[in-house]
Design an enzyme around this catalytic site. Structure first.
Site, short mmCIF file in Angstrom:
data_model
loop_
_atom_site.label_atom_id
_atom_site.label_comp_id
_atom_site.label_asym_id
_atom_site.label_seq_id
_atom_site.Cartn_x
_atom_site.Cartn_y
_atom_site.Cartn_z
N ASP A 54 3.95 16.28 -12.94
CA ASP A 54 4.94 16.23 -13.98
C ASP A 54 6.17 15.31 -13.48
O ASP A 54 6.59 15.28 -12.38
CB ASP A 54 5.88 17.62 -13.88
CG ASP A 54 6.81 17.99 -14.97
OD1 ASP A 54 8.08 16.77 -14.54
OD2 ASP A 54 6.68 18.46 -15.72
N ASP A 188 -0.80 -2.40 0.42
CA ASP A 188 -1.63 -1.63 0.84
C ASP A 188 -2.57 -2.07 1.86
O ASP A 188 -2.77 -3.43 2.08
CB ASP A 188 -2.46 -0.55 -0.11
CG ASP A 188 -2.72 0.81 0.23
OD1 ASP A 188 -3.02 1.05 1.38
OD2 ASP A 188 -2.85 1.31 -0.70
#
Length: 230
Positions: A54, A188
């Site tokens: 959500d 990353d």
């Protein structure tokens, strides 16, 4: 996922406060977290590190987590909410790592692509733009952002399909200019290394495999990267 399942940002913020004091007691001043990706693909191996599917809940939880980690209060505060209990939060993975094609893992070349069905990229960015960039506490925004390994397919208007840290559109045009983010952007891990095979856990130079290691570093710098992870 467990703390997010409380649906209570106050619990998440309390976790952040406790964990940040533990980090600082060990001499750690930066956390490679939180992982605020939207978990839209249940086959993705990093689903359990998110705050769920959500966008609104993830936004509230991201804000609470970063406030808890970064904010020092009372005698522990030095200036602007920063102090002896503060830990830099490096939120990840911009602009959204939870949309890996077929749930494949972007640590491997078979998982290099992210897809955003229905053009719903904004949902994936919401925990960043409306959560971690708009804190309730004095530190105001997460101090660092980590882009994901993936090639965000169809996002760059120029049609350039490269890993997020190599994309000037994703790092400079979107993150810096459109959303006004002025903190640290750290890649990353090991994105400039060579990749030696489709199932090899080594370099993750997606979209720029044909470049040299030096050229890859240069492309990241041109895109707007500040720091190389790993």
């Amino acid at each position: 996922l467990g703390i997010a399942a409380t649906f209570d940002p106050a619990v998440m913020e309390q976790f952040g406060k406790i964990a940040s004091e533990e980090y600082r007691a060990l001499g750690i001043a930066t956390a490679l977290s939180p992982q605020i990706d939207i978990a839209t693909e249940p086959r993705w191996s990093r689903f359990n590190g998110t705050f769920g599917e959500d966008p609104d809940l993830s936004t509230d939880m991201a804000r609470a987590y970063v406030d808890g980690f970064q904010t020092s209060e009372g005698d522990a505060e030095i200036d602007g909410g920063w102090g002896f209990h503060s830990v830099n939060a490096m939120i990840k993975h911009w602009p959204g790592g939870g949309a890996g094609e077929a749930g494949r893992d972007a640590h491997y070349s078979f998982g290099k692509y992210a897809v955003f069905p229905g053009g719903r990229l904004a949902d994936h960015m919401q925990p960043f733009t409306e959560g971690a960039f708009k804190l309730n506490g004095k530190t105001q925004k997460a101090s660092a952002v980590m882009p994901y390994y993936t090639i965000s397919t169809g996002v760059d208007p120029s049609g350039k399909n490269v890993g997020n840290s190599y994309s000037k559109y994703i790092i400079t045009d979107l993150l810096r200019e459109k959303y006004g983010y002025d903190g640290v952007v750290c890649t990353d891990w090991n994105i400039t290394y060579d990749n030696m095979g489709i199932d090899k856990f080594d370099g993750k130079c997606w979209g720029v495999e044909e470049l040299t290691v030096a050229q890859r570093h240069y492309e990241c710098l041109k895109a707007g990267i500040d720091q190389f992870g790993g």
